[in-house]
Design a protein around this motif. Structure first.
Motif, PDB file in Angstrom:
ATOM      1  N   ARG A   7       0.843  -1.191   0.000  1.00 30.64           N
ATOM      2  CA  ARG A   7       0.000   0.000   0.000  1.00 30.64           C
ATOM      3  C   ARG A   7       0.881   1.244   0.000  1.00 30.64           C
ATOM      4  NH1 ARG A   7      -5.187  -0.279  -1.585  1.00 30.64           N
ATOM      5  NH2 ARG A   7      -6.414   1.480  -0.800  1.00 30.64           N
ATOM      6  N   PRO A   8       0.662   2.190  -0.910  1.00 35.35           N
ATOM      7  CA  PRO A   8       1.501   3.399  -0.930  1.00 35.35           C
ATOM      8  C   PRO A   8       1.144   4.336   0.214  1.00 35.35           C
ATOM      9  CG  PRO A   8      -0.259   3.608  -2.529  1.00 35.35           C
ATOM     10  CD  PRO A   8      -0.363   2.212  -1.964  1.00 35.35           C
ATOM     11  N   LEU A 263       7.264  14.760  -5.557  1.00 36.19           N
ATOM     12  CA  LEU A 263       6.272  13.686  -5.603  1.00 36.19           C
ATOM     13  C   LEU A 263       5.126  13.996  -6.565  1.00 36.19           C
ATOM     14  CD1 LEU A 263       5.864  12.415  -1.922  1.00 36.19           C
ATOM     15  CD2 LEU A 263       7.190  11.401  -3.782  1.00 36.19           C
ATOM     16  N   PRO A 264       4.568  15.213  -6.583  1.00 38.08           N
ATOM     17  CA  PRO A 264       3.488  15.472  -7.549  1.00 38.08           C
ATOM     18  C   PRO A 264       3.927  15.275  -8.993  1.00 38.08           C
ATOM     19  CG  PRO A 264       3.472  17.131  -5.833  1.00 38.08           C
ATOM     20  CD  PRO A 264       4.732  16.341  -5.635  1.00 38.08           C
ATOM     21  N   ASP A 265       5.141  15.707  -9.336  1.00 39.80           N
ATOM     22  CA  ASP A 265       5.619  15.536 -10.713  1.00 39.80           C
ATOM     23  C   ASP A 265       5.794  14.061 -11.055  1.00 39.80           C
ATOM     24  OD1 ASP A 265       5.618  18.254 -11.082  1.00 39.80           O
ATOM     25  OD2 ASP A 265       7.783  18.500 -10.874  1.00 39.80           O
ATOM     26  N   LEU A 266       6.366  13.300 -10.151  1.00 37.12           N
ATOM     27  CA  LEU A 266       6.552  11.864 -10.395  1.00 37.12           C
ATOM     28  C   LEU A 266       5.204  11.170 -10.561  1.00 37.12           C
ATOM     29  CD1 LEU A 266       9.429  11.050  -7.871  1.00 37.12           C
ATOM     30  CD2 LEU A 266       9.578  10.894 -10.365  1.00 37.12           C
ATOM     31  N   ASN A 267       4.224  11.537  -9.744  1.00 35.72           N
ATOM     32  CA  ASN A 267       2.907  10.921  -9.860  1.00 35.72           C
ATOM     33  C   ASN A 267       2.224  11.288 -11.172  1.00 35.72           C
ATOM     34  OD1 ASN A 267       1.585   9.453  -7.253  1.00 35.72           O
ATOM     35  ND2 ASN A 267       3.246  10.817  -6.638  1.00 35.72           N
ATOM     36  N   HIS A 268       2.323  12.532 -11.578  1.00 39.32           N
ATOM     37  CA  HIS A 268       1.712  12.926 -12.852  1.00 39.32           C
ATOM     38  C   HIS A 268       2.401  12.241 -14.029  1.00 39.32           C
ATOM     39  CE1 HIS A 268      -0.560  15.959 -10.640  1.00 39.32           C
ATOM     40  NE2 HIS A 268      -1.238  16.189 -11.749  1.00 39.32           N
ATOM     41  N   LEU A 269       3.719  12.073 -13.941  1.00 43.33           N
ATOM     42  CA  LEU A 269       4.418  11.404 -15.030  1.00 43.33           C
ATOM     43  C   LEU A 269       4.076   9.924 -15.072  1.00 43.33           C
ATOM     44  CD1 LEU A 269       6.372  11.372 -17.372  1.00 43.33           C
ATOM     45  CD2 LEU A 269       8.267  11.225 -15.733  1.00 43.33           C
ATOM     46  N   ALA A 288      10.985   4.953  -8.888  1.00 39.03           N
ATOM     47  CA  ALA A 288      11.524   6.172  -8.278  1.00 39.03           C
ATOM     48  C   ALA A 288      10.619   6.673  -7.154  1.00 39.03           C
ATOM     49  CB  ALA A 288      11.696   7.261  -9.342  1.00 39.03           C
ATOM     50  N   LEU A 289       9.313   6.454  -7.289  1.00 35.64           N
ATOM     51  CA  LEU A 289       8.385   6.869  -6.232  1.00 35.64           C
ATOM     52  C   LEU A 289       8.565   6.032  -4.974  1.00 35.64           C
ATOM     53  CD1 LEU A 289       5.142   7.524  -8.272  1.00 35.64           C
ATOM     54  CD2 LEU A 289       6.166   9.106  -6.622  1.00 35.64           C
ATOM     55  N   GLY A 290       8.936   4.769  -5.144  1.00 32.65           N
ATOM     56  CA  GLY A 290       9.103   3.909  -3.983  1.00 32.65           C
ATOM     57  C   GLY A 290       7.792   3.742  -3.237  1.00 32.65           C
ATOM     58  N   PRO A 291       7.787   3.945  -1.920  1.00 32.56           N
ATOM     59  CA  PRO A 291       6.567   3.700  -1.127  1.00 32.56           C
ATOM     60  C   PRO A 291       5.598   4.877  -1.089  1.00 32.56           C
ATOM     61  CG  PRO A 291       8.348   4.285   0.328  1.00 32.56           C
ATOM     62  CD  PRO A 291       8.948   4.241  -1.062  1.00 32.56           C
ATOM     63  N   TYR A 292       5.908   5.957  -1.815  1.00 32.11           N
ATOM     64  CA  TYR A 292       5.111   7.177  -1.686  1.00 32.11           C
ATOM     65  C   TYR A 292       4.242   7.435  -2.916  1.00 32.11           C
ATOM     66  CZ  TYR A 292       8.568   7.865   1.957  1.00 32.11           C
ATOM     67  OH  TYR A 292       9.384   7.696   3.053  1.00 32.11           O
TER      68      TYR A 292
END
Length: 326
Positions: A7-8, A263-269, A288-292
């Motif tokens: 679970r993230p 984190l917002p940029d990684l999630n949008h990508l 790259a996001l890992g657990p987040y």
């Protein structure tokens, strides 16, 4: 790398352990860790991000006011005072609070004072830029300056230029400009916002987070269309959507360091690559996001956008599918 199926976690600090520790102290009403953290922050990128996240945690407390009482001449405390005042004004605006105008004026004066106390800092100018969205009719002259390119709309370009003079291609400054464009008129002028996002991305150097800006506009367009319609899934696999996602991956993700990725940029990508069926690239971003994770943009693909558990479920599905197809 996160364990598949795990679970993230939603944590604004993400991989920044020092920021996480300071946030815990701020929430408990203590400011010393915040002061130490900011004293140790050496890049404008990290300074901008840390002050923004700290302000979101401090806005419901008197912790920054207490810091200023103890150290009235502290420049970081003055900047944080502006940050908190802006955060409170924006929250009041979202909640249609009856004291929004007073909070807006207070935030403007705090930000203006911070520009003089910290003349080399981009954040006070980012604060003024953030407040521009409270003036969608552009009654203030500084919010209707002529644009640098004829195809762009008038807006708070002078404020953006001041932030850019101190920190070229400042990520938050450009996102604040995008939010200003969203707020204009009933339709939000998404065509103007899209044009701006592509202009900013085209102007940015390799490795800049501004290459991710067009992905935010695509998500906003999907949100305003109502989303969650089978026909709208084509929104994510269209040729221009795939091109935007791949460009952000190659121009930003592959050329930036982990410490420079929000984190917002990684999630949008990750979301854009998954939606465009670019699974190997998406899997690398998920690694790259890992657990987040961040609830947005995943919540817009859920049956109930207000249900964070559903947003996390969409994230998990996307991560698992990308890992399986890498």
């Amino acid at each position: 790398m996160a364990r598949e199926g795990a679970r993230p976690a939603y944590d604004p600090a993400g991989h920044d352990a020092a920021l996480r520790a300071a946030l815990q102290e701020v929430r408990a009403g203590r400011w010393m860790s915040m002061r130490t953290l900011l004293d140790q922050t050496t890049t404008w990128w990290q300074w901008t991000q840390r002050t923004q996240i700290l302000a979101a945690a401090a806005a419901g407390t008197d912790v920054v006011r207490a810091w200023l009482r103890e150290e009235p001449h502290s420049v970081p405390a003055t900047v944080m005072h502006a940050r908190v005042a802006v955060e409170r004004a924006l929250r009041a605006h979202r909640e249609h609070h009856r004291h929004t105008h007073e909070l807006w004026q207070e935030a403007w004066h705090a930000s203006d004072a911070a520009t003089r106390a910290a003349p080399h800092d981009p954040v006070p100018w980012v604060c003024l830029l953030a407040l521009a969205r409270l003036d969608p009719a552009q009654r203030w002259e500084e919010h209707r300056v002529a644009p640098p390119e004829p195809m762009l709309p008038a807006g708070p370009w002078g404020l953006l230029a001041q932030a850019g003079k101190r920190d070229p291609y400042n990520r938050e400054a450009h996102h604040r400009m995008l939010q200003f464009l969203y707020a204009r008129g009933t339709s939000g002028r998404l065509a103007e916002a899209a044009g701006y996002a592509h202009w900013a991305a085209d102007s940015a150097p390799p490795g800049s987070a501004l290459h991710v800006l067009p992905l935010y506009v695509r998500v906003e367009r999907y949100r305003r269309s109502g989303g969650r319609d089978a026909a709208l899934d084509l929104h994510w696999v269209a040729e221009d959507a795939t091109r935007e996602a791949r460009r952000a991956f190659h121009s930003w993700f592959e050329l930036s360091t982990p410490a420079e990725r929000s984190l917002p940029d990684l999630n949008h990508l990750a979301h854009a690559l998954w939606g465009a069926l670019q699974f190997p690239e998406a899997a690398r971003v998920f690694d790259a996001l890992g657990p987040y994770y961040t609830p947005l943009p995943w919540a817009y693909r859920a049956a109930d956008p207000g249900d964070l558990a559903q947003a996390a479920g969409v994230f998990l599905q996307a991560r698992s599918r990308s890992a399986a197809r890498r």
